[in-house]
Scaffold this motif. Sequence first.
Motif, PDB file in Angstrom:
ATOM      1  N   UNK A 170      26.297  24.909  42.287  1.00  0.00           N
ATOM      2  CA  UNK A 170      25.074  24.644  43.033  1.00  0.00           C
ATOM      3  C   UNK A 170      24.109  25.830  42.963  1.00  0.00           C
ATOM      4  N   UNK A 171      24.642  27.039  43.102  1.00  0.00           N
ATOM      5  CA  UNK A 171      23.787  28.226  43.073  1.00  0.00           C
ATOM      6  C   UNK A 171      23.195  28.432  41.682  1.00  0.00           C
ATOM      7  N   UNK A 172      24.010  28.208  40.649  1.00  0.00           N
ATOM      8  CA  UNK A 172      23.513  28.374  39.280  1.00  0.00           C
ATOM      9  C   UNK A 172      22.456  27.323  38.959  1.00  0.00           C
ATOM     10  N   UNK A 173      22.654  26.098  39.436  1.00  0.00           N
ATOM     11  CA  UNK A 173      21.652  25.053  39.232  1.00  0.00           C
ATOM     12  C   UNK A 173      20.347  25.432  39.916  1.00  0.00           C
ATOM     13  N   UNK A 174      20.444  26.002  41.122  1.00  0.00           N
ATOM     14  CA  UNK A 174      19.250  26.431  41.851  1.00  0.00           C
ATOM     15  C   UNK A 174      18.527  27.538  41.097  1.00  0.00           C
ATOM     16  N   UNK A 175      19.264  28.484  40.559  1.00  0.00           N
ATOM     17  CA  UNK A 175      18.638  29.574  39.806  1.00  0.00           C
ATOM     18  C   UNK A 175      17.887  29.026  38.594  1.00  0.00           C
ATOM     19  N   UNK A 176      18.510  28.112  37.853  1.00  0.00           N
ATOM     20  CA  UNK A 176      17.840  27.554  36.675  1.00  0.00           C
ATOM     21  C   UNK A 176      16.594  26.767  37.081  1.00  0.00           C
ATOM     22  N   UNK A 177      16.684  25.996  38.154  1.00  0.00           N
ATOM     23  CA  UNK A 177      15.547  25.194  38.604  1.00  0.00           C
ATOM     24  C   UNK A 177      14.411  26.085  39.072  1.00  0.00           C
ATOM     25  N   UNK A 178      14.734  27.112  39.828  1.00  0.00           N
ATOM     26  CA  UNK A 178      13.707  28.042  40.286  1.00  0.00           C
ATOM     27  C   UNK A 178      13.085  28.798  39.114  1.00  0.00           C
ATOM     28  N   UNK A 179      13.907  29.188  38.149  1.00  0.00           N
ATOM     29  CA  UNK A 179      13.381  29.921  36.989  1.00  0.00           C
ATOM     30  C   UNK A 179      12.386  29.083  36.197  1.00  0.00           C
ATOM     31  N   UNK A 180      12.515  27.766  36.276  1.00  0.00           N
ATOM     32  CA  UNK A 180      11.546  26.888  35.607  1.00  0.00           C
ATOM     33  C   UNK A 180      10.219  26.833  36.349  1.00  0.00           C
ATOM     34  N   UNK A 181      10.163  27.428  37.559  1.00  0.00           N
ATOM     35  CA  UNK A 181       8.905  27.563  38.291  1.00  0.00           C
ATOM     36  C   UNK A 181       8.522  26.401  39.179  1.00  0.00           C
ATOM     37  N   UNK A 182       9.427  25.443  39.369  1.00  0.00           N
ATOM     38  CA  UNK A 182       9.048  24.226  40.075  1.00  0.00           C
ATOM     39  C   UNK A 182       8.739  24.448  41.554  1.00  0.00           C
ATOM     40  N   UNK A 183       9.348  25.456  42.170  1.00  0.00           N
ATOM     41  CA  UNK A 183       9.113  25.719  43.592  1.00  0.00           C
ATOM     42  C   UNK A 183       8.251  26.963  43.823  1.00  0.00           C
ATOM     43  N   UNK A 184       7.612  27.446  42.770  1.00  0.00           N
ATOM     44  CA  UNK A 184       6.764  28.629  42.925  1.00  0.00           C
ATOM     45  C   UNK A 184       5.630  28.383  43.919  1.00  0.00           C
ATOM     46  N   UNK A 185       5.135  27.165  43.965  1.00  0.00           N
ATOM     47  CA  UNK A 185       4.029  26.853  44.869  1.00  0.00           C
ATOM     48  C   UNK A 185       4.429  27.094  46.326  1.00  0.00           C
ATOM     49  N   UNK A 186       5.700  26.863  46.643  1.00  0.00           N
ATOM     50  CA  UNK A 186       6.188  27.103  48.003  1.00  0.00           C
ATOM     51  C   UNK A 186       6.289  28.601  48.269  1.00  0.00           C
ATOM     52  N   UNK A 187       6.920  29.314  47.341  1.00  0.00           N
ATOM     53  CA  UNK A 187       7.090  30.758  47.499  1.00  0.00           C
ATOM     54  C   UNK A 187       5.745  31.469  47.559  1.00  0.00           C
ATOM     55  N   UNK A 188       4.792  31.028  46.744  1.00  0.00           N
ATOM     56  CA  UNK A 188       3.474  31.663  46.729  1.00  0.00           C
ATOM     57  C   UNK A 188       2.740  31.436  48.053  1.00  0.00           C
ATOM     58  N   UNK A 189       2.916  30.267  48.646  1.00  0.00           N
ATOM     59  CA  UNK A 189       2.267  29.986  49.928  1.00  0.00           C
ATOM     60  C   UNK A 189       2.828  30.880  51.026  1.00  0.00           C
ATOM     61  N   UNK A 190       4.152  31.086  51.018  1.00  0.00           N
ATOM     62  CA  UNK A 190       4.767  31.982  52.008  1.00  0.00           C
ATOM     63  C   UNK A 190       4.265  33.402  51.814  1.00  0.00           C
ATOM     64  N   UNK A 191       4.250  33.854  50.563  1.00  0.00           N
ATOM     65  CA  UNK A 191       3.764  35.203  50.273  1.00  0.00           C
ATOM     66  C   UNK A 191       2.328  35.394  50.704  1.00  0.00           C
ATOM     67  N   UNK A 192       1.479  34.409  50.430  1.00  0.00           N
ATOM     68  CA  UNK A 192       0.065  34.498  50.807  1.00  0.00           C
ATOM     69  C   UNK A 192      -0.093  34.576  52.320  1.00  0.00           C
ATOM     70  N   UNK A 193       0.707  33.787  53.047  1.00  0.00           N
ATOM     71  CA  UNK A 193       0.620  33.824  54.509  1.00  0.00           C
ATOM     72  C   UNK A 193       1.018  35.187  55.051  1.00  0.00           C
ATOM     73  N   UNK A 194       2.087  35.767  54.513  1.00  0.00           N
ATOM     74  CA  UNK A 194       2.539  37.065  55.024  1.00  0.00           C
ATOM     75  C   UNK A 194       1.567  38.181  54.657  1.00  0.00           C
ATOM     76  N   UNK A 195       0.920  38.069  53.514  1.00  0.00           N
ATOM     77  CA  UNK A 195      -0.116  39.048  53.168  1.00  0.00           C
ATOM     78  C   UNK A 195      -1.236  38.994  54.204  1.00  0.00           C
TER      79      UNK A 195
END
Length: 226
Positions: A1-26
């Motif tokens: 499960x963890x390895x699947x998550x790493x591969x999926x995240x590396x493909x950038x599919x959830x970057x929009x979520x991470x970027x929104x969190x980062x922008x809010x904290x900035x």
Amino acid sequence: MVKARRRFFDAGHYNIIADQIGSHLVDASAGCSEVSVLDAGCGEGMYLGHVQAALQGAGKQCKAFGVDVSKTAIRMAAKRHKEASFAVASSYTLPFDNQVFEAVISVFAPVAAQEFARVLRRPGGILVVGYPGEQHLIELKSLLYKQPKLFTEDSIPVADLLSAGFEQRQTVRVKQELTLTQEDALDLLGMTPFFWRAPEDITSQLTMEAGFKTTVDILLTAFMRA
């Protein structure tokens, strides 16, 4: 499960979520030159890595920490995100002193209201909780269930957070349609709890189907320590 998550995240599919969190904290840390951030339930570290990069890109020093109950996930996080610190620990028993963080993030992870309140500085400490919107992965769920249940907004213990001394601020909805390769579709299934209930014919269908489409629907709710 963890390895699947790493591969999926590396493909950038959830970057929009991470970027929104980062922008809010900035934005929330305007005027602060140094920000300490804890990712509670950090998994393999993708969200924390993006947040740290966003804060550093805004000219801030960022002390980043992550905890998770999975030893495998923590090992993966520590190998990749060498500027952050990681520990195997539960969100309900955090190995930190009182009031040491400017921000805590919790994405698809247990929300330990009292512990988050304890480790956040007050007043003004920021908590960002990410949880599924009602349409999240609805197409994938529809393959598994005849009548898939929609996620509801009571996925997080708002009452517990308010009683722990938080003030609810804003909620941002992050929604987009993903078109996935066969490999990414299988990784998405493998990184979710649905994997354990998936019959073999569903796995075969995802393997044969090119360009599987599904919806990402995430709610990010910010709270402030009163």
